[in-house]
Design an enzyme around this catalytic site. Structure first.
Site, PDB file in Angstrom:
ATOM      1  N   SER A 221       0.672  -1.134  -0.089  1.00 54.24           N
ATOM      2  CA  SER A 221      -0.098  -0.067  -0.082  1.00 54.24           C
ATOM      3  C   SER A 221       0.890   1.103  -0.059  1.00 54.24           C
ATOM      4  O   SER A 221       1.595   1.344  -0.819  1.00 54.24           O
ATOM      5  CB  SER A 221      -0.812   0.012   1.209  1.00 54.24           C
ATOM      6  N   GLU A 365      -9.201  -5.541  -4.122  1.00 49.69           N
ATOM      7  CA  GLU A 365      -8.756  -4.420  -3.315  1.00 49.69           C
ATOM      8  C   GLU A 365      -9.766  -3.472  -2.662  1.00 49.69           C
ATOM      9  O   GLU A 365      -9.884  -3.336  -1.504  1.00 49.69           O
ATOM     10  CB  GLU A 365      -7.859  -3.701  -4.064  1.00 49.69           C
ATOM     11  N   HIS A 450      -7.973  -5.549   0.016  1.00 46.17           N
ATOM     12  CA  HIS A 450      -6.500  -4.805   0.341  1.00 46.17           C
ATOM     13  C   HIS A 450      -5.956  -5.284   1.694  1.00 46.17           C
ATOM     14  O   HIS A 450      -6.510  -5.373   2.678  1.00 46.17           O
ATOM     15  CB  HIS A 450      -6.874  -3.345   0.526  1.00 46.17           C
TER      16      HIS A 450
END
Length: 592
Positions: A221, A365, A450
């Site tokens: 990320s 995600e 995610h």
């Protein structure tokens, strides 16, 4: 449950792990480094661990909003047994909207953690430096216990802290005017922290058994976005030799936008001038026209932390949920990051470091964002949840997820292979075997979300932080997840050892080929459980043209409102990861 569904494990990203370790100093961990003698403890999976070693001077007082300075030496023996150091952030950053906003952490936060296999012997091991996620406004080196990765991968692991939010990413002429060094003129203080940590690794990691000539940076990320910036920076030359980017991109914002503009990313959605104007209105700063730059800089460095963070949090764009999932990128200040910006550098020979790269995203995600939308969800006393229309719910996540995969993985891989000699390897993480809780189908509502890949990479299923609500990992999916975890650790560590994931460390896994070595139909490694096909090479992400054609004819969306909502999410995603979407923008302008 809502917290985990919304952000899929990242709700815990700002807190340290709670593995049951004694963390008692152990004589076998005594080492001598440049700063002095240090003693550590035992980590998970039969590792030696050193938690909380300072790699730079505390960036406090006159050093606030300056490049990191060298860490001072200490007298005696430094006890490195505290993994819970973190930079200033909100305790509930990824929590529910009605939670209490409490500042935690400290400005004195430039520390790192080290894990080494206990049976490493005298041979130097590859080093993997972890750069945490958390949108560059949360997270810490203590997010995860990484002993299992060190032992199973036969590597040395280093996890680092860096300054967050306004303390890590802030630019104003008054700070530039009072710079003591050229590096002080940058707004990328967090990146400079990361570079300082990598310099510390080069100077000290051999004392822990690490090979300074074989360093891999890996991050998820925000950490992945930061790695793209590090690959573009002349200041990081020679500090690492391979890179892994998990759920990242190559976006960057202009320095001018960071000061006074309105950029399309979280870093600069609160420009320096806007922040100062808000502080002046609140009485925390004098008007700019009444003070010299030097005096204003003094006032800024004397601001209470709570005033800084409360003002930052008061800007709706700064705390926008998609912004939290799509992390902060960096500014083109011409000091740390080249003037052309990271995305342009990706496409230029010599623009980014020519080194082996492994890059990918998770299949779902953003699907969990639909959970927060009352138009899409129904619930039974907030105990069980289901979508009003499964097709609309899936489409709302599928298109931005696929766009992220294209602009964050396929397009960069194509650009990389066109101008560099080092290989690039791409993946998509697909595991979605969470199952159901009551009437809530977590596999569908969240999927391969995610940050869900993180416990697989570190064998961290027993860590509360990887499943804060206790709904992802169960006895039913234990065999599947443990098998995939072992395979992913093999691939990640083989890349660290050799610069190629290949067939994993054991040499027995399906071969992961580089982008340029395979046809498009077999260019993407799919990481999944055996019942859904296992680990295997598969087709690349569709191109934007193909995707847009599918969007226009997608029967799952039945109204213009549903299509407009999805298209706007796609556009928002591209603004955060890089790339262009002219067809989608034209659709919104004409139809929405």
């Amino acid at each position: 449950m809502a917290c985990a569904l919304l952000v899929a494990c990242e709700s815990a990203a700002t807190k340290g792990y709670t593995a049951s370790l004694d963390r008692v100093p152990q004589a076998s961990t005594i080492r001598t480094i440049a700063q002095g003698e240090v003693i550590g403890t035992f980590g998970a999976a039969d590792t030696m661990a050193w938690y909380g070693i300072p790699f730079a001077a505390p960036p406090v007082g006159e050093l606030r909003w300056r490049a990191p300075r060298p860490a001072e030496a200490w007298a005696g023996r430094y006890e490195a047994t505290k993994p819970d150091r973190e930079c200033v952030q909100y305790s509930n950053l990824f929590g529910s909207a009605d939670a209490d906003w409490t500042l935690t952490g400290s400005e004195d936060c430039l520390y790192l953690n080290v894990w080494a296999p206990s049976d490493a012997g005298d041979r130097p091991l590859p080093v993997m430096v972890w750069i945490h996620g958390g949108a560059n406004i949360g997270g810490s080196a203590g997010m995860y216990e990484m002993g299992h990765l060190a032992t199973q991968g036969d590597v040395i692991i280093v996890a680092i802290n860096y300054r967050l939010a306004m303390l890590g990413w802030f630019a104003h002429p008054s700070l530039v005017a009072t710079a003591e060094t050229d590096l002080d003129r940058s707004m990328n203080f967090a990146l400079l922290d990361q570079i300082a940590a990598l310099e510390w690794v080069q100077e000290n990691i051999s004392a822990f058994g690490g090979d300074v000539e074989n360093v891999t940076v890996f991050g998820q990320s925000a950490g992945a976005f930061n790695i793209a910036a590090l690959m573009s920076s002349p200041l990081s030359d020679g500090l690492f030799h391979k890179a892994i980017m998990q759920s990242g991109g190559f976006q960057s914002a202009a320095y001018e936008d960071a000061v006074s503009g309105s950029a399309s990313n979280l870093a600069n959605s609160v420009s320096a001038n806007s922040f100062i104007e808000a502080m002046v209105e609140a009485g925390g700063l004098p008007p700019q026209n009444e003070v010299t730059p030097e005096t204003l800089a003094e006032h800024l460095r004397a601001l209470p932390l709570k005033d800084i963070f409360d003002t930052y949090q008061s800007f709706p764009a700064a705390m926008d949920m998609p912004g939290l999932i799509s992390p902060v990128d960096t500014a083109n200040d011409g000091i740390v990051v080249p003037e052309m910006g990271i995305e342009a550098a990706l496409r230029e020979t010599g623009g980014l470091r020519d080194l082996p790269l492994l890059i990918g995203t998770n299949r779902n995600e953003l699907r969990g964002l639909g959970f927060a939308d009352k138009e899409m969800m129904r619930s039974l006393f907030n105990l069980a949840f289901w979508p009003r229309d499964k097709g609309v719910y899936a489409a709302f996540g599928d298109y931005p997820d696929t766009v992220w995969a294209y602009h964050g993985v396929r397009a960069p891989a194509e650009a990389w292979a066109a101008v560099r000699t080092a290989p690039v390897y791409t993946y998509r993480f697909d595991w979605d075997e969470q199952g159901k809780k009551l009437l809530t189908d977590i596999s569908f509502l969240v999927g391969a979300s995610h940050s869900l890949e993180m416990p697989f990479i570190i064998n961290g299923f027993d860590q509360k932080e990887t499943d804060p609500a206790g709904i992802f990992f169960s006895k039913k999916n234990k065999a599947s997840r443990e098998t995939l975890s072992a395979q992913m650790i093999e691939y990640w560590s083989a890349f660290a050892h050799h610069g190629a994931p290949g067939r994993g460390l054991s040499g027995t896994l399906p071969r992961w080929t580089a982008w340029a070595e395979s046809p498009v139909e077999q260019s993407l490694m799919l990481l999944d459980g055996e019942k859904d096909g296992g680990v295997r090479m598969g087709p690349a992400t569709p191109t934007p043209d193909t995707l847009f054609e599918s969007f226009l004819s997608d029967p799952r969306m039945k109204t213009d409102h549903q299509r407009c909502k999805t298209a706007n999410m796609v556009i928002d995603m591209v603004s955060r990861v890089g790339g262009t979407l002219d067809d989608w923008r034209e659709f919104v302008e004409e139809s929405c």
